[in-house]
Design an enzyme around this catalytic site. Structure first.
Site, PDB file in Angstrom:
ATOM      1  N   ASP A 165      11.459  28.880  43.864  1.00 39.70           N
ATOM      2  CA  ASP A 165      10.729  28.960  42.605  1.00 39.70           C
ATOM      3  C   ASP A 165      10.668  30.408  42.156  1.00 39.70           C
ATOM      4  OD1 ASP A 165       9.356  28.324  40.338  1.00 39.70           O
ATOM      5  OD2 ASP A 165       7.497  27.743  41.335  1.00 39.70           O
ATOM      6  N   SER A 180       3.436  30.245  42.101  1.00 39.70           N
ATOM      7  CA  SER A 180       4.243  29.044  41.913  1.00 39.70           C
ATOM      8  C   SER A 180       3.378  27.864  41.484  1.00 39.70           C
ATOM      9  CB  SER A 180       4.990  28.693  43.201  1.00 39.70           C
ATOM     10  OG  SER A 180       5.668  27.460  43.078  1.00 39.70           O
ATOM     11  N   GLY A 208      -0.666  28.054  33.224  1.00 40.77           N
ATOM     12  CA  GLY A 208      -0.391  29.289  32.505  1.00 40.77           C
ATOM     13  C   GLY A 208      -0.325  30.491  33.422  1.00 40.77           C
ATOM     14  N   SER A 257       1.344  30.510  36.214  1.00 39.44           N
ATOM     15  CA  SER A 257       2.636  30.478  36.906  1.00 39.44           C
ATOM     16  C   SER A 257       3.438  31.753  36.641  1.00 39.44           C
ATOM     17  CB  SER A 257       3.463  29.283  36.435  1.00 39.44           C
ATOM     18  OG  SER A 257       3.078  28.112  37.082  1.00 39.44           O
TER      19      SER A 257
END
Length: 384
Positions: free
Chosen positions: A256, A353, A336, A338
């Site tokens: 990720d 993540s 938001g 992330s």
């Protein structure tokens, strides 16, 4: 254009690690932040305030913990070399302020103790536990399994199962196969993990497609962030909707992470935004903090929060697929956040993540370690 917008475009529309500034609050640039010797423990008044709030520490306890964690980070590298193939993992003990290193029988314990670590004898080596986890990684996990990771304290691979699905037939079958791989323990978690991207909301940090995410860390030529934020539309836009750059690489699931090039009047600085909770934090390196160390996160939705490192090399089973080599923390996060930055002291740790919970009721959040991202794309962290 209003003067405040011009100021942000000219002076503050620069890449602030973890987030972008809001129009009503102009962050200090790197030059505005007080210089600090690299040998000092980072203990600004604002950081101490955050640790009081999120970790329940007094100022004296917070200063002592930051200094002890910095020492433990250095000890961990030496102790691992001294233990060799007997190494079983390590973790920071807040109660003692020391690093504990697990080793199997027959290890040169005196050499490990000589590094400054406390020694614990265990049955399984880190290599054995990693092999067990790798076997579980190859299995297909049902939605009721949240994640799995090597727990050096338990000296087992811990599989987290969503409490409401503990009795599901597919979960029970998965656990049976996991136990055949080696030493496994099962624990319950309150909810399944999810990523923390969010739909577009006006005035927030960066946008791509119909998603808002947060910036992680500046690298020379751009910034790193979460891979699931890449909507494969290419272009990335800042808080003011001006064009920043494009995704140059991304991976999700399995990993990720992603990176974006920066241009068109935007530039990078080695700073993590404190959102007024703490002073904006300079980034001086990326030395990996041990399990048990304190850590803080900056994100565009819930801003600045702190907690501790709970586990490393964890596989997280999102609905989109499993993501490997993640680090779990007790820090909260919300949609938001992330891609935002995780930092320990002045050392970059990783990009947000996903997780479960929120910053009202609490929860857990995972991040992708920063050094893995730098190595994957051949990037250099921008440091002060």
């Amino acid at each position: 254009m209003r003067r405040i917008t011009s100021l942000r475009t000219g002076l503050s529309a620069l890449l602030l690690l973890g987030t972008w500034a809001t129009a009503s609050s102009l962050p200090a640039s790197a030059a505005d932040s007080p210089a600090r010797s690299s040998s000092e423990a980072p203990a600004s008044a604002s950081l101490l305030t955050a640790m009081r709030h999120d970790l329940g520490l007094t100022d004296e306890q917070a200063r002592a913990r930051l200094a002890a964690e910095k020492t433990a980070t250095a000890v961990e590298r030496k102790a691992k070399r001294a233990a060799g193939t007997s190494y079983g993992g390590s973790w920071f003990e807040p109660a003692t302020g020391r690093l504990t290193v697990a080793v199997t029988r027959g290890a040169n314990t005196e050499a490990v103790r000589a590094t400054g670590a406390t020694v614990r004898i265990v049955e399984h080596s880190a290599r054995r536990l990693d092999a067990t986890k790798a076997h579980i990684d190859a299995l297909s996990a049902p939605a009721g399994v949240g994640s799995w990771y090597v727990d050096p304290k338990a000296n087992k691979v811990v599989v987290d199962v969503v409490a409401a699905h503990r009795g599901d037939n597919d979960v029970r079958a998965f656990l049976a196969r996991a136990r055949q791989a080696g030493p496994v323990a099962v624990e319950e978690t309150a909810a399944a993990p999810r990523t923390f991207a969010a739909g577009t909301v006006g005035g927030d940090p960066y946008y791509t497609g119909n998603v808002r995410c947060s910036i992680g860390f500046s690298v020379y030529g751009g910034f790193i962030t979460a891979g699931h934020c890449d909507q494969h539309t290419g272009a990335v836009y800042g808080w003011d909707r001006s064009y920043i750059g494009n995704f140059q690489g991304s991976s999700f699931p399995d990993n990720d992470y992603a990176w974006v090039n920066v241009g068109s009047g935007w530039w990078t600085v080695p700073v993590v935004l404190g959102w007024g909770t703490v002073s904006d934090q300079l980034v001086r390196g990326s030395a990996e903090a041990p399990v048990g160390a304190s850590i803080c996160r900056s994100g565009s939705t819930s801003h600045w929060h702190c907690g501790t490192v709970l586990a490393k090399n964890e596989t997280v089973n999102y609905s989109q697929g499993a993501v490997h080599q993640m680090t779990k923390t007790s820090v909260c996060a919300e949609p938001g956040d992330s891609g935002g930055s995780f930092i320990s002291g002045d050392q970059a740790q990783g990009v947000t993540s996903g997780g479960w919970g929120n910053c009202s009721s609490g929860g857990e959040t995972w991040y992708q370690p920063v050094n893995e991202i730098l190595n994957r794309y051949g990037l250099t962290l921008h440091t002060a």
